[in-house]
Scaffold this motif. Structure first.
Motif, PDB file in Angstrom:
ATOM      1  N   THR A  86       0.815  -1.211   0.000  1.00 20.84           N
ATOM      2  CA  THR A  86       0.000   0.000   0.000  1.00 20.84           C
ATOM      3  C   THR A  86       0.854   1.269   0.000  1.00 20.84           C
ATOM      4  O   THR A  86       0.413   2.308  -0.512  1.00 20.84           O
ATOM      5  CB  THR A  86      -0.947   0.008   1.207  1.00 20.84           C
ATOM      6  OG1 THR A  86      -0.184  -0.216   2.406  1.00 20.84           O
ATOM      7  CG2 THR A  86      -1.991  -1.098   1.070  1.00 20.84           C
ATOM      8  N   ASP A  87       2.043   1.203   0.573  1.00 18.58           N
ATOM      9  CA  ASP A  87       2.902   2.391   0.582  1.00 18.58           C
ATOM     10  C   ASP A  87       3.255   2.820  -0.843  1.00 18.58           C
ATOM     11  O   ASP A  87       3.172   4.004  -1.195  1.00 18.58           O
ATOM     12  CB  ASP A  87       4.189   2.122   1.368  1.00 18.58           C
ATOM     13  CG  ASP A  87       3.926   1.989   2.862  1.00 18.58           C
ATOM     14  OD1 ASP A  87       2.871   2.467   3.314  1.00 18.58           O
ATOM     15  OD2 ASP A  87       4.770   1.405   3.568  1.00 18.58           O
ATOM     16  N   ARG A  88       3.653   1.857  -1.664  1.00 21.91           N
ATOM     17  CA  ARG A  88       3.977   2.175  -3.057  1.00 21.91           C
ATOM     18  C   ARG A  88       2.727   2.619  -3.807  1.00 21.91           C
ATOM     19  O   ARG A  88       2.776   3.538  -4.633  1.00 21.91           O
ATOM     20  CB  ARG A  88       4.590   0.949  -3.743  1.00 21.91           C
ATOM     21  CG  ARG A  88       5.945   0.523  -3.207  1.00 21.91           C
ATOM     22  CD  ARG A  88       7.050   1.492  -3.615  1.00 21.91           C
ATOM     23  NE  ARG A  88       7.229   1.557  -5.058  1.00 21.91           N
ATOM     24  CZ  ARG A  88       7.939   0.675  -5.768  1.00 21.91           C
ATOM     25  NH1 ARG A  88       8.504  -0.361  -5.152  1.00 21.91           N
ATOM     26  NH2 ARG A  88       8.086   0.815  -7.066  1.00 21.91           N
ATOM     27  N   ALA A  89       1.596   1.952  -3.552  1.00 28.11           N
ATOM     28  CA  ALA A  89       0.352   2.314  -4.229  1.00 28.11           C
ATOM     29  C   ALA A  89      -0.037   3.751  -3.909  1.00 28.11           C
ATOM     30  O   ALA A  89      -0.435   4.517  -4.802  1.00 28.11           O
ATOM     31  CB  ALA A  89      -0.768   1.358  -3.816  1.00 28.11           C
ATOM     32  N   GLU A 111      -8.930   6.441  -0.277  1.00 23.75           N
ATOM     33  CA  GLU A 111      -9.894   6.293   0.817  1.00 23.75           C
ATOM     34  C   GLU A 111     -10.015   4.824   1.226  1.00 23.75           C
ATOM     35  O   GLU A 111     -10.104   4.507   2.430  1.00 23.75           O
ATOM     36  CB  GLU A 111     -11.255   6.839   0.384  1.00 23.75           C
ATOM     37  CG  GLU A 111     -12.350   6.729   1.443  1.00 23.75           C
ATOM     38  CD  GLU A 111     -12.062   7.574   2.685  1.00 23.75           C
ATOM     39  OE1 GLU A 111     -12.724   7.325   3.711  1.00 23.75           O
ATOM     40  OE2 GLU A 111     -11.171   8.466   2.625  1.00 23.75           O
ATOM     41  N   PHE A 112      -9.999   3.932   0.242  1.00 21.32           N
ATOM     42  CA  PHE A 112     -10.043   2.490   0.539  1.00 21.32           C
ATOM     43  C   PHE A 112      -8.830   2.078   1.362  1.00 21.32           C
ATOM     44  O   PHE A 112      -8.945   1.349   2.353  1.00 21.32           O
ATOM     45  CB  PHE A 112     -10.097   1.696  -0.768  1.00 21.32           C
ATOM     46  CG  PHE A 112      -9.851   0.226  -0.596  1.00 21.32           C
ATOM     47  CD1 PHE A 112     -10.852  -0.610  -0.129  1.00 21.32           C
ATOM     48  CD2 PHE A 112      -8.609  -0.322  -0.884  1.00 21.32           C
ATOM     49  CE1 PHE A 112     -10.624  -1.972   0.046  1.00 21.32           C
ATOM     50  CE2 PHE A 112      -8.374  -1.679  -0.715  1.00 21.32           C
ATOM     51  CZ  PHE A 112      -9.377  -2.505  -0.242  1.00 21.32           C
ATOM     52  N   ILE A 113      -7.647   2.529   0.946  1.00 16.96           N
ATOM     53  CA  ILE A 113      -6.425   2.176   1.670  1.00 16.96           C
ATOM     54  C   ILE A 113      -6.468   2.728   3.094  1.00 16.96           C
ATOM     55  O   ILE A 113      -6.056   2.068   4.053  1.00 16.96           O
ATOM     56  CB  ILE A 113      -5.187   2.706   0.913  1.00 16.96           C
ATOM     57  CG1 ILE A 113      -5.030   1.956  -0.415  1.00 16.96           C
ATOM     58  CG2 ILE A 113      -3.917   2.548   1.756  1.00 16.96           C
ATOM     59  CD1 ILE A 113      -3.961   2.535  -1.329  1.00 16.96           C
ATOM     60  N   ARG A 114      -7.004   3.933   3.245  1.00 12.02           N
ATOM     61  CA  ARG A 114      -7.053   4.559   4.562  1.00 12.02           C
ATOM     62  C   ARG A 114      -8.012   3.839   5.507  1.00 12.02           C
ATOM     63  O   ARG A 114      -7.708   3.648   6.692  1.00 12.02           O
ATOM     64  CB  ARG A 114      -7.489   6.019   4.426  1.00 12.02           C
ATOM     65  CG  ARG A 114      -7.439   6.817   5.734  1.00 12.02           C
ATOM     66  CD  ARG A 114      -7.933   8.240   5.529  1.00 12.02           C
ATOM     67  NE  ARG A 114      -9.362   8.276   5.274  1.00 12.02           N
ATOM     68  CZ  ARG A 114     -10.287   8.231   6.243  1.00 12.02           C
ATOM     69  NH1 ARG A 114      -9.931   8.143   7.514  1.00 12.02           N
ATOM     70  NH2 ARG A 114     -11.569   8.293   5.926  1.00 12.02           N
ATOM     71  N   THR A 115      -9.140   3.387   4.984  1.00 13.36           N
ATOM     72  CA  THR A 115     -10.186   2.826   5.859  1.00 13.36           C
ATOM     73  C   THR A 115     -10.241   1.297   5.873  1.00 13.36           C
ATOM     74  O   THR A 115     -10.653   0.709   6.867  1.00 13.36           O
ATOM     75  CB  THR A 115     -11.563   3.360   5.430  1.00 13.36           C
ATOM     76  OG1 THR A 115     -11.806   2.985   4.058  1.00 13.36           O
ATOM     77  CG2 THR A 115     -11.618   4.870   5.561  1.00 13.36           C
TER      78      THR A 115
END
Length: 361
Positions: A86-89, A111-115
């Motif tokens: 997710t960091d690279r994404a 928003e998906f990655i955050r939640t």
């Protein structure tokens, strides 16, 4: 008017016919070498069928030409997201928003990655296909447009035709294809066996009933989208003492079979099943897990030995040569899951690879 390959491929992709788009693009590799749009389009098509290795390869080629294209960045971000990186994404999605502040796909992905961006949820989204929400957009399918624009007209016309023209006919809902031209005639069913058995070697000697039953099963499985089971019955007929006409019709049924993805493959045979009767499973698709060894990459493609069942490094079910025309993105120290077609070379089992999946863990 003559259309170029990229336009044809885009049309197939809007229709969600990704395998056809890939075949069209593959046929023009030499012509479009070094073409940015070609590489991006090819990568997107591979991404949608789950071939992340090929998608990564084509995106990398495109990136050497241009780095700021939105569709390219969306495609590469989706690859990292699928792997749980997710960091690279996030870095890629931020780059997209800097260039295109109104990009909803990038905003929704962030928003998906955050939640919900834990690895377990990402795996579920990949498995169910929901992850495609964050893939580069394809445009609205013409089939969807037609379905929205003309539902009332279609219903009215359908009712009128059924009531007034075919009052006793029943709709064949759920059918995949019109197979009426392939139904065996009475003569074919009554003469299902080859009369001269000296004309060739047969793996299976079947009775007339066994031949017609196998053919009926092939047609049934085809309509149910169970292509592997259909292929098995076709192979049983082709390797048997079935008549020439039944074998010919069986080969024609193969034209309806489609290349699956990890999400759509059904009835994948096990290694033991294929090893026991390899001729029965030729051209079937398998989804097997294991590890790779003896990797070779040259002008003929990417080759290795797949150690089937060795993902936990405890037991090896078997060792099968695996070939990809384009080098997949496989880390040799980790377990891998492959999607491949069963083939043979010099009488030995061979897998023609189409897609790979490798967990970040």
């Amino acid at each position: 008017m003559v259309r170029d390959v990229l336009d044809v491929a885009k049309t197939f992709m809007r229709r969600r016919q990704f395998e056809k788009a890939i075949k069209v693009l593959e046929s023009k590799t030499d012509i479009y070498e070094g073409n940015f749009d070609y590489y991006v389009l090819f990568g997107i098509a591979c991404l949608y069928v789950g071939d992340t290795g090929a998608a990564s390869t084509y995106f990398q080629r495109a990136r050497k030409i241009k780095m700021s294209d939105t569709n390219l960045l969306l495609g590469q971000a989706a690859l990292f997201l699928r792997r749980g990186d997710t960091d690279r994404a996030v870095q890629y999605y931020i780059d997209i928003i800097e260039n295109d502040p109104e990009n909803k796909i990038a905003a929704n992905a962030l928003e998906f990655i955050r939640t919900k961006g834990d690895y377990g949820t990402i795996c579920k989204w990949v498995d169910t296909g929901k992850i495609e929400e964050f893939y580069p957009p394809l445009g609205i399918s013409p089939f969807l447009i037609a379905g929205i624009a003309f539902p009332v007209i279609a219903c009215v016309l359908g009712i009128v035709l059924v009531v007034h023209l075919f009052p006793v006919a029943r709709p064949q809902s759920g059918k995949r294809a019109d197979l009426s031209p392939y139904v065996l005639s009475v003569t074919e069913a009554n003469n299902a066996q080859e009369t001269d058995l000296t004309s060739g070697a047969y793996n299976y000697i079947l009775s007339s009933k066994q031949i017609t039953d196998s053919y009926d099963k092939a047609m049934k499985y085809l309509q149910q989208y169970r292509d592997n089971l259909c292929q098995v019955e076709i192979n049983r007929i082709l390797c048997s003492n079935a008549s020439v006409s039944i074998k010919a019709k069986s080969r024609e049924l193969m034209n309806f079979l489609q290349e699956p993805s990890f999400d759509t493959i059904k009835d994948s045979p096990s290694y033991k099943m294929v090893e026991k009767e390899p001729m029965l499973y030729l051209d079937c698709w398998v989804s097997w897990s294991g590890r790779v060894s003896n990797v070779v990459f040259d002008e003929t493609g990417w080759r290795c030995d797949l150690l089937v069942g060795y993902e936990s490094m405890e037991t090896v079910e078997g060792v099968v040569p695996l070939h990809f025309s384009v080098a997949p993105s496989i880390e040799g120290t980790k377990p891998v899951k492959i999607l491949a077609k069963v083939s043979s070379a010099e009488g030995k089992l061979l897998l023609q690879g189409r897609a790979v999946y490798q967990s970040v863990n």
